[in-house]
Motif scaffolding. Structure first.
Motif, PDB file in Angstrom:
ATOM      1  N   ASP A 151       0.850  -1.194   0.000  1.00  0.00           N
ATOM      2  CA  ASP A 151       0.000   0.000   0.000  1.00  0.00           C
ATOM      3  C   ASP A 151       0.887   1.246   0.000  1.00  0.00           C
ATOM      4  N   PRO A 152       0.560   2.234  -0.842  1.00  0.00           N
ATOM      5  CA  PRO A 152       1.421   3.434  -0.905  1.00  0.00           C
ATOM      6  C   PRO A 152       1.482   4.168   0.425  1.00  0.00           C
ATOM      7  N   ASP A 153       0.449   4.049   1.235  1.00  0.00           N
ATOM      8  CA  ASP A 153       0.425   4.779   2.516  1.00  0.00           C
ATOM      9  C   ASP A 153       0.855   3.929   3.704  1.00  0.00           C
ATOM     10  N   TYR A 154       0.550   2.641   3.660  1.00  0.00           N
ATOM     11  CA  TYR A 154       0.683   1.851   4.892  1.00  0.00           C
ATOM     12  C   TYR A 154       1.547   0.600   4.757  1.00  0.00           C
ATOM     13  N   GLY A 155       2.244   0.466   3.642  1.00  0.00           N
ATOM     14  CA  GLY A 155       3.117  -0.704   3.495  1.00  0.00           C
ATOM     15  C   GLY A 155       2.331  -1.952   3.142  1.00  0.00           C
ATOM     16  N   TYR A 156       2.871  -3.126   3.529  1.00  0.00           N
ATOM     17  CA  TYR A 156       2.233  -4.379   3.132  1.00  0.00           C
ATOM     18  C   TYR A 156       0.917  -4.587   3.865  1.00  0.00           C
ATOM     19  N   LEU A 157      -0.125  -4.834   3.103  1.00  0.00           N
ATOM     20  CA  LEU A 157      -1.449  -5.108   3.659  1.00  0.00           C
ATOM     21  C   LEU A 157      -2.076  -6.252   2.872  1.00  0.00           C
ATOM     22  N   SER A 158      -3.010  -6.928   3.492  1.00  0.00           N
ATOM     23  CA  SER A 158      -3.716  -8.000   2.798  1.00  0.00           C
ATOM     24  C   SER A 158      -4.491  -7.438   1.603  1.00  0.00           C
ATOM     25  N   PHE A 159      -4.564  -8.239   0.538  1.00  0.00           N
ATOM     26  CA  PHE A 159      -5.276  -7.795  -0.670  1.00  0.00           C
ATOM     27  C   PHE A 159      -6.739  -7.470  -0.379  1.00  0.00           C
ATOM     28  N   TYR A 160      -7.285  -8.004   0.719  1.00  0.00           N
ATOM     29  CA  TYR A 160      -8.696  -7.738   1.041  1.00  0.00           C
ATOM     30  C   TYR A 160      -8.955  -6.232   1.133  1.00  0.00           C
ATOM     31  N   ASN A 161      -7.913  -5.494   1.548  1.00  0.00           N
ATOM     32  CA  ASN A 161      -8.090  -4.061   1.732  1.00  0.00           C
ATOM     33  C   ASN A 161      -8.426  -3.360   0.423  1.00  0.00           C
ATOM     34  N   LEU A 162      -8.060  -3.986  -0.712  1.00  0.00           N
ATOM     35  CA  LEU A 162      -8.290  -3.331  -1.992  1.00  0.00           C
ATOM     36  C   LEU A 162      -9.778  -3.273  -2.350  1.00  0.00           C
ATOM     37  N   ALA A 163     -10.617  -3.988  -1.600  1.00  0.00           N
ATOM     38  CA  ALA A 163     -12.069  -3.899  -1.838  1.00  0.00           C
ATOM     39  C   ALA A 163     -12.659  -2.673  -1.158  1.00  0.00           C
ATOM     40  N   THR A 164     -11.967  -2.140  -0.156  1.00  0.00           N
ATOM     41  CA  THR A 164     -12.521  -0.988   0.575  1.00  0.00           C
ATOM     42  C   THR A 164     -11.604   0.236   0.488  1.00  0.00           C
ATOM     43  N   ARG A 165     -10.457   0.056  -0.150  1.00  0.00           N
ATOM     44  CA  ARG A 165      -9.532   1.188  -0.269  1.00  0.00           C
ATOM     45  C   ARG A 165     -10.052   2.117  -1.376  1.00  0.00           C
ATOM     46  N   ASN A 166     -10.690   3.193  -0.960  1.00  0.00           N
ATOM     47  CA  ASN A 166     -11.273   4.167  -1.880  1.00  0.00           C
ATOM     48  C   ASN A 166     -12.281   3.528  -2.845  1.00  0.00           C
ATOM     49  N   LYS A 167     -12.912   2.447  -2.414  1.00  0.00           N
ATOM     50  CA  LYS A 167     -13.921   1.810  -3.259  1.00  0.00           C
ATOM     51  C   LYS A 167     -15.168   1.493  -2.442  1.00  0.00           C
ATOM     52  N   VAL A 168     -16.265   1.456  -3.139  1.00  0.00           N
ATOM     53  CA  VAL A 168     -17.522   1.035  -2.500  1.00  0.00           C
ATOM     54  C   VAL A 168     -18.144  -0.062  -3.353  1.00  0.00           C
ATOM     55  N   ALA A 169     -19.194  -0.663  -2.820  1.00  0.00           N
ATOM     56  CA  ALA A 169     -19.880  -1.734  -3.548  1.00  0.00           C
ATOM     57  C   ALA A 169     -20.326  -1.223  -4.920  1.00  0.00           C
ATOM     58  N   ASP A 210     -18.323  -0.677  -7.401  1.00  0.00           N
ATOM     59  CA  ASP A 210     -17.177  -0.147  -8.151  1.00  0.00           C
ATOM     60  C   ASP A 210     -16.485  -1.279  -8.890  1.00  0.00           C
ATOM     61  N   GLU A 211     -15.854  -0.891  -9.983  1.00  0.00           N
ATOM     62  CA  GLU A 211     -15.162  -1.900 -10.790  1.00  0.00           C
ATOM     63  C   GLU A 211     -13.767  -2.188 -10.219  1.00  0.00           C
ATOM     64  N   VAL A 212     -13.396  -3.450 -10.246  1.00  0.00           N
ATOM     65  CA  VAL A 212     -12.055  -3.856  -9.830  1.00  0.00           C
ATOM     66  C   VAL A 212     -11.418  -4.585 -10.999  1.00  0.00           C
ATOM     67  N   LYS A 213     -10.187  -4.223 -11.281  1.00  0.00           N
ATOM     68  CA  LYS A 213      -9.480  -4.886 -12.390  1.00  0.00           C
ATOM     69  C   LYS A 213      -8.537  -5.933 -11.819  1.00  0.00           C
ATOM     70  N   LEU A 214      -8.557  -7.085 -12.434  1.00  0.00           N
ATOM     71  CA  LEU A 214      -7.707  -8.184 -11.994  1.00  0.00           C
ATOM     72  C   LEU A 214      -6.779  -8.608 -13.124  1.00  0.00           C
ATOM     73  N   LEU A 262      -9.071  -9.218 -16.256  1.00  0.00           N
ATOM     74  CA  LEU A 262     -10.492  -9.386 -15.962  1.00  0.00           C
ATOM     75  C   LEU A 262     -10.977  -8.177 -15.173  1.00  0.00           C
ATOM     76  N   SER A 263     -12.259  -7.995 -15.145  1.00  0.00           N
ATOM     77  CA  SER A 263     -12.796  -6.975 -14.249  1.00  0.00           C
ATOM     78  C   SER A 263     -14.149  -7.449 -13.724  1.00  0.00           C
ATOM     79  N   PHE A 264     -14.498  -6.947 -12.563  1.00  0.00           N
ATOM     80  CA  PHE A 264     -15.811  -7.275 -12.000  1.00  0.00           C
ATOM     81  C   PHE A 264     -16.227  -6.144 -11.077  1.00  0.00           C
ATOM     82  N   ARG A 265     -17.477  -6.152 -10.710  1.00  0.00           N
ATOM     83  CA  ARG A 265     -17.966  -5.110  -9.808  1.00  0.00           C
ATOM     84  C   ARG A 265     -18.107  -5.690  -8.401  1.00  0.00           C
TER      85      ARG A 265
END
Lengths: 484, 492
Positions: free
Chosen positions: A286-304, A306-310, A321-324
């Protein structure tokens, strides 16, 4: 020059720390008194009145922030300033149990006089000391805390994992929405305590959610809904046809009810999420907090929604791939965790008490419900929902009566069909009861060791129901949310 | 669990009076001279490291001589025994005994002593009938490991069908007496009118003044079973009953008349002979000569007991005559009954050392109740819910996907070849190299017939999987065996 710079840095830090203690946080922290209904899920028609005292913090000229926990099923919320004096009636303006946040409003303008909104930090501290402020027994208290780490874990009342500050402190009886303060700003809201460990919802996440709500773009927390394992085993990585060092996480199962079911496949290796490389431990930098679990990427500046690119390794090549993000919803689980702000659902059929299986029911067995409760029902909490069985209806108990003679010892059986109709909800139960089969109601249970089927006399059901409700002091034969 | 077998049981609360009162009870016999003191040195396997044995345990119990120079005792007195020593009444000498027959389901065993001196002058005890409730019985035994025989007297409190805690997943007729049961009495005779009317075997901590003994019908069944030179066990009808007391259900099944007669057949176990003859919602009206009550009980020698007691009188392969109510009329069904072994893993394991297979330091073993207990699980605590579900529920709920012998990755012996595996142990195996695993034999076949570079092990939990380089795993085995002091990489 360099020496001067360091000195000024030290001075500014000292000033800020001093501010934490000298600022009048008493003008921002409030005591909340919550009266609430506590339902008896084992006897879902009964409840008793309970209460809790917790804290809130003023965040604007007309809004109080607190954790959502303990506001569930509330009947009255009152607020007190400074730990003493008058109590003011408050209304819950907004509540999100997954995010564990709520805002309250007090209608009287006089209430807001003398109160100061607490500034929310834009960034959470990753280390160092902070102060924890609270009102307890009418006194404003400040305790020292030390940030142990930032990490990602489930919310207090949610299956969604998001960022938390892990704080070490000697404070006791905390976890009631105390505020953590550093450099003159609130950096987190204390959500829970386990011995010397406090879990705080970080201010940046709070700011993001509150801003999204103000902008009417908040759609709830999103989350990743799949099972996975580390890719630390080089043999697995090579077996999957990848070259080089282990990286990414290996998808093992995607529930068929998940929005990801059409996007991800078992044995996909997720290499990147929104451009962040995922390592073999499931972490990203994470640019602000160092190593974090990928789970955080669902709530890091995102809401239900929102599109996520994989970026995924699939069948020996990279695929984008992408999904909402799906919206966090207790109803997505086979056994919903929570059932807030509505009375528990049930239907009484000739003394047979049918209920949806919820964690709240299982928790009727006390704090060690997992050990003391019925194993088979508990085990459903491990199982994913399917299209055929998104939820479970079960016979929780039989209220003995001549009508159900012979069935009085049956309990905790999962209902599969009534009169041939598959029952997923209590509404299905009511519908099924409209079509008795040759004068009887046939209740079939999911295959089990105890009993597979019961028969009730349809012609006497109504009279039996009236008699049983009266004998057992129950006002209604059913409570179903949304039912007329 | 309500009742658990004490390691080696039974102490009576009411001590038998003085010698003269014994003489009144047994004017022509001195049963104590036929009662023997048993000392057992046993060793149980360790189920999650199945090549190991637990430490040697010494325990004492009781036995008695029956016709044919044989000693009868409880199976749990001599289970997992490495050495058995027996002593006669008031005789200093110990003799070596061997297990000739053992019935773990009914908790009975027959011992033999090679030295003919042991039986010299001994009068074997003979078997009586099921004692009446309220009648007086006397137990003989060596409770608490004492060297002198102890006599205790009690009344027959009740007779019912109950779980036999040595095997844990079988229930048979028992007699409850108001004599408490304590370690050491197990296997001792319960005497009435000079004859054996029971074998003391288990107690309970939850009720006061309560001990249990195995009654003559069960003892006779065991003795008849072994007549052909081997023990086969009690057959199982494979029928699961549900009470039929609700009037609506009785009407639905067109069953008029006495509402106290007939129990509903709720389900049938996967036993072909039963599946062919019995249907769900059949009503069992009579089993053998016994009319069956709507609560599933029969009046058996004056006692209201579970209908299972009737089926327990049959030997495996015998036929039980049933009267069944089906589709509105009564029919006669001849039901052959057989020993049912498919739920063997759910009960306590005896006689056979645990099977295992080691591949690249991964130890595979069949899932069974003893394995779960080794993990410190009291069944039901839920510490390993997946294992408990697979062992005790899956087969009933979804017989079509049931595995004959679920296999668990019991432990991993750390070695560079497996050090990067993420799953550590206690994981149920779903498939290996694409082969569905139904037994230990499948595990061996899946690994040893593989020509793939990688062995892929799929687990049931969340479809997780692990890979090992096959050649490296095979190569590592000898070194792993040596490092961990294991004699063989398999016991099948």
């Amino acid at each position: 020059m360099r020496r001067l710079f360091y000195l000024s840095l030290v001075l500014s830090t000292l000033t800020a720390l001093a501010q934490d203690d000298s600022l009048d946080w008493g003008g921002s922290i409030l005591t909340l008194e919550v009266s609430r209904l506590q339902y008896n899920f084992y006897q879902p028609w009964s409840s008793f009145t309970g209460g809790a005292r917790k804290l809130g913090v003023v965040i604007s000229g007309d809004e109080i922030l607190t954790t959502a926990d303990w506001l569930q099923d509330s009947t009255l919320v009152r607020v007190q300033k400074g730990g003493r004096g008058a109590w003011w009636n408050a209304k819950i303006k907004w509540i999100d149990y997954h995010a564990n946040l709520a805002t309250l409003a007090v209608a009287e303008t006089a209430f807001w006089k003398g109160l100061k909104p607490a500034p929310l930090a834009e960034k959470a501290p990753t280390k160092g000391e902070l102060r924890i402020w609270r009102l307890l027994d009418g006194n404003l208290q400040s305790w020292k805390g030390t940030v142990s780490k930032l990490f990602v874990q489930k919310g207090q009342r949610s299956f969604v994992k998001y960022l938390m500050i892990d704080i070490n402190s000697d404070i006791s009886a905390a976890g009631w929405s105390e505020i953590a303060v550093k450099n003159g700003k609130m950096v987190g809201l204390i959500a829970s305590q386990d011995a010397n460990r406090l879990m705080a919802i970080p201010s940046p996440l709070i700011r993001f959610i509150l801003n999204a709500r103000r902008n009417k773009t908040y759609t709830g927390l999103g989350y990743f809904d799949f099972s996975w394992e580390y890719s630390r085993n080089p043999a697995t990585v090579e077996y999957l046809g990848m070259q080089g060092e282990p990286r990414g996480i290996v998808v093992t199962m995607v529930p068929e009810t998940s929005t990801l079911a059409r996007t991800l496949k078992p044995r996909d290796v997720i290499l990147q999420i929104d451009g962040f490389p995922i390592d073999s431990s499931g972490d990203y930098q994470d640019p602000d907090y160092g190593y974090l679990s990928f789970y955080n990427l669902a709530t890091r500046n995102k809401v239900a929604g929102d599109e996520v690119k994989l970026t995924v390794w699939r069948e020996k090549k990279t695929v984008d791939l992408s999904f909402r993000l799906p919206k966090a919803d207790y109803e997505m689980e086979l056994v919903p965790d929570c059932n807030f702000d509505e009375p528990p659902e049930y239907v009484i059929v000739g003394g047979l008490v049918l209920q949806p299986l919820t964690t709240s029911y299982l928790q009727s067995w006390g704090s060690k419900w997992w050990e003391n409760g019925p194993f088979r029902l508990n085990y459903y909490t491990f199982q994913p929902p399917t299209h055929d069985q998104p939820h479970i209806i079960f016979l929780s108990q039989v209220l003995p009566d001549a009508f159900n003679l012979g069935y009085q010892d049956y309990a905790q059986q999962v209902v599969e069909k009534i009169n041939g109709r598959h029952c997923i909800t209590l509404q299905d139960v009511l519908e099924a009861l409209k079509t008795p089969q040759n004068g009887v109601h046939i209740i079939e249970f999911a295959q089990n060791k105890d009993v597979q089927r019961l028969i009730l006399d349809a012609s006497e059901l109504e009279a039996a129901n009236v008699r049983i409700l009266q004998r057992y002091g129950i006002a209604k034969d059913h409570v179903i949310h949304g039912a007329r | 669990m309500l009742k658990r077998a004490l390691p080696l049981c039974a102490l009576a609360l009411f001590l038998v009076g003085n010698p003269s009162s014994r003489a009144e009870l047994f004017p022509n016999a001195e049963p104590e001279k036929s009662v023997v003191h048993i000392t057992t040195f046993s060793q149980r396997p360790i189920w999650n490291e199945p090549w190991h044995f637990d430490h040697v345990r010494k325990a004492t119990g009781t036995g008695f001589v029956i016709p044919g120079n044989r000693i009868m005792t409880n199976a749990h007195v001599v289970g997992w025994a490495k050495e058995i020593l027996v002593r006669r009444h008031q005789d200093a000498r110990s003799y070596v005994a061997k297990v000739k027959f053992i019935g773990h389901d009914c908790d009975l065993a027959i011992l033999e002593v090679d030295d003919p001196l042991f039986f010299e002058g001994m009068k074997p005890l003979t078997l009586g009938d099921l004692p009446k409730v309220r009648s007086t019985v006397v137990t003989y035994g060596y409770p608490a490991g004492g060297d002198e025989i102890s006599y205790t007297r009690g009344v027959v409190s009740r007779i019912e069908v109950q779980q036999y805690s040595h095997i844990q997943n079988r229930s048979f007729l028992v007699v409850q007496t108001d004599a408490a049961i304590n370690p050491g009495n197990s296997g001792g005779p319960v005497i009435q009118d000079g004859k054996v009317v029971g074998v003391a075997f288990q107690g309970t901590h939850e009720l006061e003044n309560t001990g249990y003994f195995i009654p003559p019908p069960i003892i006779r069944h065991f003795l008849k079973d072994i007549k052909d030179g081997g023990y086969h066990g009690f057959p199982d009808s494979g029928i699961l009953f549900s009470s039929l007391q609700n009037e609506a259900y009785r009407k639905y099944l067109k069953l008029a008349g006495n509402p106290g007669i007939g129990v509903r057949i709720d389900d049938v176990l996967p036993i072909p002979a039963t599946k062919e003859r019995i249907r769900i919602d059949d009503v069992l009206l009579q089993a053998g000569a016994y009319p069956v009550g709507s609560d599933g009980s029969v009046l058996y020698e004056g006692n209201r007991v579970n209908v299972g007691a009737v089926f327990d009188t049959a030997q495996s392969g015998d036929t039980v005559d049933l009267k069944i109510w089906r589709d509105g009329k009564e029919i006669a069904v001849k039901l052959p009954v057989y020993v049912y072994m498919k739920d063997r893993a759910e009960g306590s394991q005896y006689d056979h050392l645990p099977r295992y297979y080691i591949y690249g330091g991964l130890v595979f073993t069949p899932l069974c109740a003893d394995y779960l207990e080794t993990l410190g699980n009291d069944m039901g605590s839920g510490s390993d819910p997946d294992l408990l579900y697979e062992l005790s529920f899956h087969g009933y709920e979804d017989p079509a996907t049931r595995r004959e012998e679920p296999v668990v990755l019991a432990t991993i012996l750390p070695h560079p070849v497996n050090a990067d595996l993420q799953i550590r142990s206690r994981a149920l195996v779903d498939a290996i190299n694409g082969m569905r695993i139904n037994s230990m034999e499948d595990v061996v076949r899946a690994f040893e017939t593989s020509t793939n570079k990688f062995s892929v092990i799929e687990f049931m939990k969340q479809d997780r999987f692990e890979s090992l380089e096959h050649a490296e795993a095979v190569k590592s085995n000898a070194e792993i065996m040596k490092s961990y002091g294991i004699g063989a990489d398999r016991r099948l």
